[in-house]
Design an enzyme around this catalytic site. Structure first.
Site, PDB file in Angstrom:
ATOM      1  CG  ASN A 153      -0.210  -0.318   2.278  1.00 34.24           C
ATOM      2  OD1 ASN A 153       0.844  -0.535   2.655  1.00 34.24           O
ATOM      3  ND2 ASN A 153      -1.085   0.075   3.473  1.00 34.24           N
ATOM      4  CB  SER A 178       4.082  -6.045  -1.646  1.00 28.09           C
ATOM      5  OG  SER A 178       3.348  -6.679  -2.250  1.00 28.09           O
ATOM      6  CD  GLU A 250       4.941  -0.785  12.744  1.00 26.23           C
ATOM      7  OE1 GLU A 250       3.611  -0.919  13.049  1.00 26.23           O
ATOM      8  OE2 GLU A 250       5.796  -0.055  13.142  1.00 26.23           O
ATOM      9  CB  CYS A 284      -1.866  -0.819   8.318  1.00 22.34           C
ATOM     10  SG  CYS A 284      -0.977   0.557   8.377  1.00 22.34           S
ATOM     11  CD  GLU A 458       8.052   0.681  10.555  1.00 22.32           C
ATOM     12  OE1 GLU A 458       7.153   0.868   9.866  1.00 22.32           O
ATOM     13  OE2 GLU A 458       9.053   0.217   9.924  1.00 22.32           O
TER      14      GLU A 458
END
Ligand code: NDP
Length: 484
Positions: A153, A178, A250, A284, A458
């Site tokens: 994303n 990804s 995460e 997320c 993070e």
């Protein structure tokens, strides 16, 4: 092909190809057309990348923090200068509107490079005085080779959020994006080299989950930082534990957003829009369980529907478009499946709910009202533009219901009652909380989740502790006393 990179991987300062790897087709989600063809890393490529990172690490760590920081800050400047081109690439990789990518992707990556570049020179241990003149000093040391594994994303942002603190501390990195969005991390690697990063300091290799898995278990790797789903996180965490590696996880969420009847409704609706439909809902930390106090429920839903009518859906390269396609056909079908479940379980569809009749993977912004706590759409992460609105009566009730989830990534509250706002966030079981806003993630602030949503943080100064460790040195100024 316009977006075809020179090769699939970036290792030891150079583009590298191995056509024996499984083919990866990169698809522009707005049209379905193939915009690049890459290859997944073979064991030979994985080996090259890890060796390169391993060989580069000691010399990189031996530079002063000022020197490492200067390179990161230079990379940040280059990213900002090329923001438009990088945003065009990100839009083609992810389908997100150019209106978003120009302000939230390369710029966010540049923020991380700038912030951690700035911190690099001030990373220190400490001096701890003890009795009798003895003292301890601590040395902050890099962990070694770090592996970053990204979701699709925010590909540029994730590559930088992991790379910048890792490199600032003197680690080197092998990053695996990804396979759905493999292009922009290669640009981050290229820019770092251009900014002066020695070869091998930041490597990118492509691949499916099996490539990520082979990186996680390699004995040369000291730390794994993953952005992904909870099931993947569970696997990666377990694999890393076997080698006692450091981890940052995460992961996903099903975050609550609570709107009290004294809230500014326009702001609450804006928060709900940002927290559900930005990036077509593929964020997320989204607040996908919107709890609205009963007395304002109909007013909230009415304003929400009116505002959603102004979403401009279409070609993500059009600067006026504010809502683009989902990242892939597969992800769109997952979201459509949840919409069917919502209907079947009795939620009231008040907005959208359909695939849009055009090329690409466009889904309407979708809102369900009258959602109850046990419905599938209120329990599982959808990762698409599907908002669930639930109603509540009392603060005590909504607090318990908001926390009744395995996830704990984010949570938000809209109210004009100051003490209630702080009481609510104190009660939230979530790592990242918001009062009267939603989904902002500045690099200066820690970001991450509680419960099943993750481990570690993070961004902010805290990330430094997740990419370095302390060596303790006890210094005696006295004779050694032994019992015999
Ligand atoms: P996945 O969990 O499917 O994948 C994440 C990454 O892990 C991918 O690069 C994937 O490779 C890789 N991977 C998969 N299996 C393994 C394995 N066994 N070992 C090592 N690596 C593996 O997530 P998505 O890409 O589908 O991303 C969406 C998810 O990410 C959502 O759940 C979302 O909530 C979460 N997310 C969390 C964020 C946060 O900061 N908390 C931010 C953004 C997203 P491949 O794709 O090739 O299979």
């Amino acid at each position: 092909m316009k977006f075809q990179p020179r090769a699939s991987h970036f290792i030891d300062g150079e583009y590298v190809e191995d056509t024996n790897g499984t083919a990866i087709e990169v698809i522009y989600p707005a049209t379905g057309e193939v915009i690049a063809r890459l290859h997944s890393a073979t064991p030979v490529i994985v080996e090259q990348a890890l060796n390169s990172a391993k060989n580069a690490q000691a010399a990189w760590a031996a530079l002063s923090g000022t020197e490492r920081g200067r390179i990161l800050r230079r990379a940040s400047d280059i990213m900002r200068e090329r923001n438009y081109d990088l945003s065009v690439l990100e839009t083609h990789d992810t389908g997100k509107p150019i209106q978003e990518t120009t302000v939230a992707d390369a710029t966010s990556g540049a923020d991380a490079l700038e912030y951690f570049g700035g911190l690099a020179a001030s990373l220190t241990g400490e001096h701890i005085p003890l009795g009798g003149g003895d003292f301890v000093y601590t040395i902050r040391e890099a962990l070694g080779v770090c592996v970053g594994i990204g979701a699709w994303n925010y590909p540029t942002q994730i590559a930088c959020w992991k790379g910048a603190p890792a490199l600032a501390c003197g680690n080197t990195m092998v990053f695996k994006p990804s396979e759905t969005t493999p292009l922009s991390a290669l640009k981050v690697a290229e820019i770092l080299v251009e900014a002066g990063a020695p070869k091998g300091v930041y490597n990118v290799i492509q691949g499916y989950g099996d490539v990520g898995a082979s990186l996680v278990t390699d004995p040369r790797v000291a730390k794994v930082s993953l952005t992904g789903s909870v099931p993947t996180g569970r696997k990666v965490y377990a694999a890393a534990a076997d080698g006692m590696k450091h981890v940052t996880m995460e992961l996903g969420g099903k975050s609550p957003m609570i709107v009290f009847d004294d809230a500014d409704i326009e702001n609450a609706v804006s928060g709900a829009i940002l927290g559900n439909f930005y990036s077509s809902g593929q964020v997320c930390s989204n607040g996908t369980r919107v709890f609205v106090q009963k007395s304002i429920k109909e007013a909230f839903l009415k304003r929400l529907s009116e505002r959603l009518d102004h979403a401009k859906i279409g070609d993500p390269m059009d600067e006026n478009v504010s809502f683009g396609p989902m990242v892939s056909e597969n992800q769109m079908n997952i979201a459509l499946g949840y919409i069917e479940k919502g209907k079947a379980e009795g939620a009231r569809l008040i907005y959208g709910g359909e695939r849009i009749d055009r090329d690409g993977y466009f889904l309407q912004p979708t809102v369900f009202a009258d959602v109850t706590d046990n419905m599938t759409i209120a329990r599982e992460e959808i990762f698409g533009p599907v908002m669930s609105v639930l109603d509540f009566e009392t603060e005590e009730e909504v607090m318990a219901r908001a926390n009744d989830t395995e996830f704990g990534l984010a949570a938000g509250v809209f109210t004009n009652d100051l003490t209630r706002a702080h009481r609510i966030v104190a009660g939230f079981e979530a790592g990242t909380c918001y009062i009267n806003t939603y989904n902002l993630a500045p690099v200066e602030a820690p970001f991450g989740g509680s419960k099943m949503s993750g481990v570690g943080r993070e961004n902010s100064k805290l990330a430094i502790n997740h990419f370095s460790e302390m060596k303790t040195v006890y210094v005696s100024m006295n004779d050694v006393e032994a019992p015999y």
